[in-house]
Design a protein around this motif. Structure first.
Motif, PDB file in Angstrom:
ATOM      1  N   LEU A 139       0.830  -1.382  -0.079  1.00 43.05           N
ATOM      2  CA  LEU A 139       0.023   0.070  -0.156  1.00 43.05           C
ATOM      3  C   LEU A 139       0.701   1.219   0.097  1.00 43.05           C
ATOM      4  N   LEU A 140       1.960   1.323   0.207  1.00 40.90           N
ATOM      5  CA  LEU A 140       3.029   2.312   0.179  1.00 40.90           C
ATOM      6  C   LEU A 140       3.291   3.225  -1.141  1.00 40.90           C
ATOM      7  N   GLY A 141       2.530   2.346  -2.219  1.00 44.03           N
ATOM      8  CA  GLY A 141       2.742   3.004  -3.384  1.00 44.03           C
ATOM      9  C   GLY A 141       4.108   3.245  -3.995  1.00 44.03           C
ATOM     10  N   ASP A 142       4.155   4.323  -4.744  1.00 41.73           N
ATOM     11  CA  ASP A 142       5.284   4.872  -5.429  1.00 41.73           C
ATOM     12  C   ASP A 142       6.143   5.440  -4.656  1.00 41.73           C
ATOM     13  N   LEU A 143       5.785   6.350  -3.498  1.00 42.60           N
ATOM     14  CA  LEU A 143       6.348   7.267  -2.709  1.00 42.60           C
ATOM     15  C   LEU A 143       7.815   6.679  -2.150  1.00 42.60           C
ATOM     16  N   LEU A 144       7.634   5.247  -1.899  1.00 36.70           N
ATOM     17  CA  LEU A 144       8.872   4.923  -1.432  1.00 36.70           C
ATOM     18  C   LEU A 144       9.942   4.635  -1.925  1.00 36.70           C
ATOM     19  N   PHE A 190      19.627  18.646   0.048  1.00 33.85           N
ATOM     20  CA  PHE A 190      18.183  18.594   0.084  1.00 33.85           C
ATOM     21  C   PHE A 190      17.530  18.466  -1.112  1.00 33.85           C
ATOM     22  N   ALA A 191      16.461  17.504  -1.420  1.00 34.69           N
ATOM     23  CA  ALA A 191      15.786  17.261  -2.537  1.00 34.69           C
ATOM     24  C   ALA A 191      14.386  16.887  -2.319  1.00 34.69           C
ATOM     25  N   VAL A 192      13.355  17.157  -3.218  1.00 32.92           N
ATOM     26  CA  VAL A 192      11.988  16.865  -2.778  1.00 32.92           C
ATOM     27  C   VAL A 192      11.482  16.408  -4.074  1.00 32.92           C
ATOM     28  N   GLN A 193      10.457  15.583  -3.764  1.00 32.91           N
ATOM     29  CA  GLN A 193       9.640  14.746  -4.861  1.00 32.91           C
ATOM     30  C   GLN A 193       8.189  14.282  -4.196  1.00 32.91           C
ATOM     31  N   PHE A 194       7.247  14.599  -5.206  1.00 27.69           N
ATOM     32  CA  PHE A 194       5.745  14.435  -4.669  1.00 27.69           C
ATOM     33  C   PHE A 194       5.339  13.049  -5.279  1.00 27.69           C
ATOM     34  N   ASN A 195       4.286  12.292  -4.526  1.00 29.26           N
ATOM     35  CA  ASN A 195       3.608  11.253  -4.898  1.00 29.26           C
ATOM     36  C   ASN A 195       2.708  11.819  -6.125  1.00 29.26           C
ATOM     37  N   ARG A 196       2.123  10.699  -6.774  1.00 30.44           N
ATOM     38  CA  ARG A 196       1.182  11.099  -7.682  1.00 30.44           C
ATOM     39  C   ARG A 196      -0.165  11.579  -6.971  1.00 30.44           C
ATOM     40  N   THR A 247       1.814  21.490 -13.205  1.00 25.94           N
ATOM     41  CA  THR A 247       0.765  20.579 -13.108  1.00 25.94           C
ATOM     42  C   THR A 247       0.643  19.653 -14.164  1.00 25.94           C
ATOM     43  N   VAL A 248       2.064  19.055 -14.435  1.00 29.21           N
ATOM     44  CA  VAL A 248       2.106  18.146 -15.654  1.00 29.21           C
ATOM     45  C   VAL A 248       2.509  16.902 -15.042  1.00 29.21           C
ATOM     46  N   GLY A 249       2.668  16.705 -13.734  1.00 31.60           N
ATOM     47  CA  GLY A 249       3.051  15.426 -12.986  1.00 31.60           C
ATOM     48  C   GLY A 249       2.007  14.149 -13.277  1.00 31.60           C
ATOM     49  N   PRO A 250       2.193  12.990 -13.036  1.00 31.10           N
ATOM     50  CA  PRO A 250       1.131  12.101 -12.829  1.00 31.10           C
ATOM     51  C   PRO A 250      -0.070  12.139 -12.143  1.00 31.10           C
ATOM     52  N   VAL A 251      -1.058  11.780 -12.554  1.00 29.84           N
ATOM     53  CA  VAL A 251      -2.426  12.240 -11.942  1.00 29.84           C
ATOM     54  C   VAL A 251      -2.926  10.836 -11.115  1.00 29.84           C
ATOM     55  N   MET A 252      -3.381  11.130  -9.961  1.00 29.38           N
ATOM     56  CA  MET A 252      -4.179   9.826  -9.301  1.00 29.38           C
ATOM     57  C   MET A 252      -5.155  10.438  -8.147  1.00 29.38           C
ATOM     58  N   LYS A 253      -6.360  10.099  -8.250  1.00 30.19           N
ATOM     59  CA  LYS A 253      -7.248  10.682  -7.125  1.00 30.19           C
ATOM     60  C   LYS A 253      -6.774  10.505  -5.574  1.00 30.19           C
ATOM     61  N   MET A 254      -6.673  11.321  -4.846  1.00 32.57           N
ATOM     62  CA  MET A 254      -6.390  11.206  -3.601  1.00 32.57           C
ATOM     63  C   MET A 254      -7.632  11.484  -2.706  1.00 32.57           C
ATOM     64  N   GLU A 255      -7.498  11.168  -1.313  1.00 33.58           N
ATOM     65  CA  GLU A 255      -8.429  11.193  -0.344  1.00 33.58           C
ATOM     66  C   GLU A 255      -8.027  11.814   0.782  1.00 33.58           C
ATOM     67  N   PRO A 256      -8.270  13.232   1.124  1.00 33.61           N
ATOM     68  CA  PRO A 256      -9.268  14.003   0.510  1.00 33.61           C
ATOM     69  C   PRO A 256      -8.545  14.562  -0.834  1.00 33.61           C
ATOM     70  N   LEU A 257      -9.434  15.096  -1.799  1.00 35.69           N
ATOM     71  CA  LEU A 257      -8.858  15.433  -3.096  1.00 35.69           C
ATOM     72  C   LEU A 257      -7.615  16.362  -3.128  1.00 35.69           C
ATOM     73  N   ASN A 258      -7.275  17.315  -2.330  1.00 38.86           N
ATOM     74  CA  ASN A 258      -6.424  18.105  -1.851  1.00 38.86           C
ATOM     75  C   ASN A 258      -5.046  17.595  -1.361  1.00 38.86           C
ATOM     76  N   ASN A 259      -5.116  16.471  -1.146  1.00 34.45           N
ATOM     77  CA  ASN A 259      -4.093  15.711  -0.421  1.00 34.45           C
ATOM     78  C   ASN A 259      -2.553  15.582  -1.241  1.00 34.45           C
ATOM     79  N   VAL A 313       4.551  14.052   0.266  1.00 32.34           N
ATOM     80  CA  VAL A 313       5.910  14.548  -0.077  1.00 32.34           C
ATOM     81  C   VAL A 313       6.983  13.710   0.575  1.00 32.34           C
ATOM     82  N   ALA A 314       7.976  13.556  -0.368  1.00 28.01           N
ATOM     83  CA  ALA A 314       9.112  13.020   0.415  1.00 28.01           C
ATOM     84  C   ALA A 314      10.169  14.060   0.297  1.00 28.01           C
TER      85      ALA A 314
END
Length: 999
Positions: free
Chosen positions: A643-648, A815-821, A852-864, A867-868
């Motif tokens: 369930l950790l998805g792509d973030l890890l 430092f570096a940063v990346q977002f999950n879908r 806003t050209v990154g990969p899209v996937m619906k989150m719950e809540p929508l605006n969640n 971040v890594a």
């Protein structure tokens, strides 16, 4: 004759004078030339043979597109075999030769009216397979005729053709009314036509999740169930899958459907059986458990599932993965069938492991003796992986069935006596868990475990043994000697063993302080001075500070009573399990992942739930618009690592850039991945982080503990240790699911037609509202790194504004940063610019531009947003919520006529109403303030002292939101009505209204 003439020419050339002309002439005309000649032959047989040769060449990969006109000419034939071959060629090459393909249109149209139904069906099928826009226009009329053809074979072929055409040009299908014709075919007299119509509508509905194409009602369901008995096996699967999407009105209807579906369980095709099981599992949720039929149904479900296990191994594996889900939901179905899951000697390893897992799930007091005897047998097998799993399984039995614990421990001791290295090590790991489940019960076996200390070479087994020695140090006379033996090679041990050894020696010191002062001093020195691992060093400092300042507190922390481990730590999380049950017989049930986790593309993926499982009688797929029932929190279960998805798995490097933009697609809501599924929460990585070499100032050396020295100048918050003694330092953040707002249905406000005559009432733009910074990542959860932040939109650019504070002892760099879908494709527009190292107690402001050209996937809540953040110490994970107003673009002001048409076009059920309280602004001031956040007022009207503002805003992904804001003079409470083709965003938009107007 021709060959003889060619031979004669060749002979003459040899006799003549050799010239350069030989380079420009050839005696062999070439394969294509010969095929061309044969295709234009007058003889039908020769023509057919030539087409066969062309198809053969095409099949092996040769390019025969040059023969396109010649092959098309062969279409004018009554020979069905030749026509099929030509159509096959056309399907392959029409895309590369679209202009030539139009030549074949007339023949297609003519063939669609052929007296032979096979030719009519063949023509419409081929036209559907030719994905050329120019041809689709000509396909409509023949397709319409074929959908109403007198022959059922033609009708069923045409039904599938509608789905293919919809994939090429959805708008054309809707405009031509084919969807309505397709719905009519569900009432067809021929069962195969019904099945194909259902299949086509289901396929189309997948790409339009919000459309109500398959309007399932009791009458339609009755027609489908009637057709079910006479369909082919694949037709039955289509109908059963369609039935699974229906929610019965009550338990009587549910029982009636179950009774009519049950005969499918005895079908020879395993796919039909699994589809029937899916329908029954779903509808059983609505049957009262005290009903006689409920018990009967449970008994009927077992035999077909058992029969599936007599198939070949690959099918067995699929069946076992599905049975695993069924057993987790309803173990009573197979509780008497334990023997069929016993492993056979010739089973492949993947089948063996799956059977083993199901055996544990079915283990109970009634069958535990049988299970243990079987597991003990498995532990003597030759396959090392299988043996390890079998030993682990014995431990899981002990934890699950308390009455069997003693027998399990006895079995494990017998296995330890075999002295087989890997068996001994697995047994010790398992016994540690049994000690945690049943403290102070089986400690008599510790002596036997200690005898095998020297043979342990795997980190997990060594760590387990060290834990046992530390936990029961007061009962082991030579505990200090045992732990000292591990300490000799401290630097060669894995981090897991080092951390466990440090904790065990501190436990030993707290239990036997007089005898072990030197030992604890030695381990603290090794952990704090000689180690590069920040986890180990920080824990060492925590222990050392606790021991030197307050030994009583240290005892309360380190020797605190530990919670018992749960009996089932590997259960699938309940909401995920419900969704997977609704996908039995599909890839999702084999992967044990929801479709949204592995289905890529722009099609929205619907989340399915079992009926009545959310505390009400309603299905989650078709909620009652008037109610909003808060779902109860599911029982806490340790989630699967999947369930950790792509973030890890993110590649976090200092120069990280955003990924490539997703494939371009239309911006309509139906075509977006926004309706897909997302991670329900963000959890910390349970795995052990690799040691990161880190340069710091050498801390003050620990003094002998009995001297109570003054500790070095590090406050407890600066030492990012883990008081709980867990080796994993990366903390997880669970994002609580937001309550789903109730859907409000309201009529369109009167007077909208007068918008054309109204004054604007638009105020001057003011500065964009930026929320105050909030704490996103506390220092205690991130080894001293604290992050506060907010989001804003400045000059049309979305920005993430952060304050990074170093509350650790060492300098932070890289430092570096990346977002999950995420729901709107937010991604960093460039690397995180932290140009100078951040010293201890220093804060630095950082602005990260986003796109806003990154990969899209619906989150719950929508605006969640998950971040890594990486630095030289570790990778840290957190989640935060961004105000959706920062995604409102500058060109979001609609023309009045367009606004009026769009408002009327959006259905009433997509309107949501909200109450905005305590807003002390007049309508003009509110309009001006909202315009600063790109919420534009289109028109304003005043009726009986009530101001009504009509507003529009546009999100970065092209979704328009229309609003009506009502403000009564002297009343601080506003009413906000929002309309949108994607009503999911309404709640977030209202939150932005509230934030902007109240600040």
């Amino acid at each position: 004759m021709q060959e003889w003439a060619n031979q004669l020419c060749e002979n003459r050339q040899f006799g003549s004078k050799m010239t350069d002309s030989k380079y420009f002439t050839t005696t062999k005309k070439g394969e294509i030339y010969e095929l061309k000649a044969e295709l234009n032959s007058d003889k039908k047989e020769k023509k057919k043979e030539a087409v066969k040769k062309v198809i053969a060449s095409m099949t092996v990969g040769k390019d025969v597109s040059a023969l396109f006109p010649d092959v098309v000419n062969c279409m004018q034939t009554d020979n069905l075999e030749l026509k099929k071959l030509v159509y096959l060629y056309l399907m392959n090459y029409a895309k590369s030769q679209p202009d030539m393909a139009i030549m074949a249109v007339n023949t297609f149209v003519k063939d669609c009216e052929d007296p032979n139904p096979l030719i009519r069906a063949l023509a419409v099928r081929t036209m559907g397979c030719i994905r050329v826009d120019k041809i689709t226009e000509y396909l409509c009329e023949p397709l319409r005729k074929c959908l109403k053809d007198e022959d059922p074979y033609v009708r069923k072929t045409a039904a599938v053709c509608v789905a293919k055409l919809h994939d090429i040009n959805a708008q054309l299908v809707e405009d031509q009314g084919f969807l309505d014709t397709l719905k009519d075919l569900i009432s067809d007299s021929n069962p195969m036509v019904v099945a194909n119509a259902v299949a086509a509508l289901s396929e189309i509905a997948e790409s339009h999740p919000n459309s109500n194409l398959l309007d399932l009602n009791p009458q339609t369901i009755n027609k489908l169930l009637t057709a079910l008995n006479e369909c082919t096996e694949w037709g039955q699967i289509f109908i059963l899958d369609c039935l699974a999407n229906y929610t019965p009105r009550d338990d009587r209807e549910s029982q009636s459907i179950c009774e009519r579906v049950t005969p499918r369980l005895s079908h020879a095709n395993s796919a039909v059986v699994l589809s029937a099981v899916k329908v029954l599992m779903k509808f059983m949720e609505m049957l009262p458990k005290d009903l006689d039929y409920y018990g009967t149904l449970l008994k009927k479900l077992a035999p077909p599932l058992v029969t599936l296990l007599s198939a070949e191994p690959e099918l067995q594996y699929v069946a076992l993965r599905n049975i695993n889900l069924i057993v987790q939901r309803r173990p009573e179905i197979l509780k008497h069938e334990m023997k069929v899951f016993f492993v056979k000697y010739n089973d492949p390893i993947y089948v063996k492991l799956e059977k083993l897992d199901i055996m544990i799930r079915l283990a109970s007091q009634a069958n535990i003796a049988q299970v243990l005897a079987e597991l003990k047998e498995y532990a003597t097998e030759v396959d090392v992986d299988f043996v390890r799993k079998a030993v682990r399984a014995i431990g899981r039995c002990a934890i699950k069935v308390e009455q069997s614990a003693e027998r399990c421990v006895s079995t494990l001791l017998d296995l330890i006596q075999t002295k087989v290295n890997y068996v001994v090590q697995e047994a010790i790991v398992v016994i540690k868990d049994i000690f945690r489940k049943y403290p102070n019960k089986y400690e008599s076996v510790i002596a036997t475990l200690c005898e095998n200390l020297d043979s342990l070479d795997e980190p997990e087994a060594r760590a387990a043994m060290i834990w046992i020695v530390g936990e029961y140090a007061e009962r082991i006379d030579n505990a200090d000697e045992l732990l000292e033996s591990f300490l000799e090679g401290f630097h060669d041990e894995s981090t897991q063993v080092q951390l466990q050894l440090l904790t065990a020696i501190v436990k030993l010191f707290l239990k036997k302080p007089t005898e072990t002062q030197e030992l604890v001093q030695q381990v603290l020195s090794l952990a704090t001075q000689d180690s590069d691992n920040p986890d180990l060093r920080d824990r060492g400092y925590i222990y050392w500070r606790l021991l030197s300042t307050d030994p009583v507190a240290a005892k309360e922390v380190v020797l605190a009573e530990k919670p018992l481990i749960s009996e089932e730590t590997d259960l699938i999380e309940p909401t995920l399990l419900e969704e997977l049950i609704c996908h039995i017989g599909t890839l999702a049930s084999v992967y044990h992942k929801p479709p949204s986790a592995f289905v890529e593309g722009s099609r929205g993926v619907q989340h399915k739930r079992l009926p009545g499982s959310s505390g009400s009688g309603e299905s989650v797929e078709s909620p009652d618009p008037g109610s909003a029932t808060a779902t109860e929190a599911p029982p806490a279960v340790i989630p699967s690592q999947d369930l950790l998805g792509d973030l890890l798995n993110l590649d976090l490097t200092p120069t990280s850039t955003t990924g490539p933009p997703p494939p371009s697609s239309g911006m309509q809501m139906g075509a977006m991945d926004l309706l897909g599924g997302g991670l329900d929460s963000l959890m910390g990585d349970e795995s052990e982080p690799p040691p990161v070499p880190l340069r710091t100032d050498t801390p003050q050396s620990p003094q002998p503990l009995h001297q109570s020295p003054s500790p070095p100048d590090h406050s407890p918050t600066e030492i990012g240790g883990d008081l709980g003694g867990s080796p994993a330092m990366t903390a997880g953040f669970g994002a609580p699911p937001a309550a789903v707002p109730p859907s409000f249905t309201a009529p369109v406000s009167g007077g909208l037609d007068d918008l054309f005559d109204l004054g604007g009432g638009v105020g001057m733009p003011v500065s964009v509202y930026v929320p105050p910074k909030t704490l996103w990542l506390p220092a205690m959860k991130a080894k001293g790194l604290e992050i506060t932040g907010t989001f804003g939109r400045r000059a049309g650019v979305v920005q993430m504004e952060m304050t990074l504070t170093n509350k650790a002892m060492s300098v932070m760099t890289d430092f570096a940063v990346q977002f999950n879908r995420n729901s709107f494709g937010l991604a960093p527009a460039g690397p995180l610019q932290v140009l100078t190292p951040v010293s201890p107690n220093q804060s630095i402001e950082v602005v990260l531009p986003l796109n806003t050209v990154g990969p899209v996937m619906k989150m719950e809540p929508l605006n969640n947003l998950q971040v890594a953040v990486k630095n030289n110490i570790d990778v840290f994970y957190f989640s935060c919520q961004y105000p959706i107003s920062m995604l409102f673009v500058e060109d979001g002001k609609m023309e009045r006529q367009v606004f009026l048409a769009t408002w009327k076009d959006i259905p009433n059920e997509n309107e949501s109403k909200f109450q905005l309280n305590d807003c002390h602004l007049n309508s003009d001031a509110a309009s001006s303030k909202l315009q600063g956040s790109n919420i534009f007022t289109i028109a304003k009207r005043t009726v009986e002292g009530q101001d009504m503002l009509y507003q529009s805003m546009k999100l970065t992904n092209g979704i328009w939101v229309l609003a009506e804001l009502r403000a009564q003079t002297g009343n601080p409470n506003y009413t906000v009505s929002l309309r949108c083709k994607a009503p999911e965003v309404s709640q977030c938009v209202f939150q932005s209204y509230e934030a902007v107007l109240k600040n």
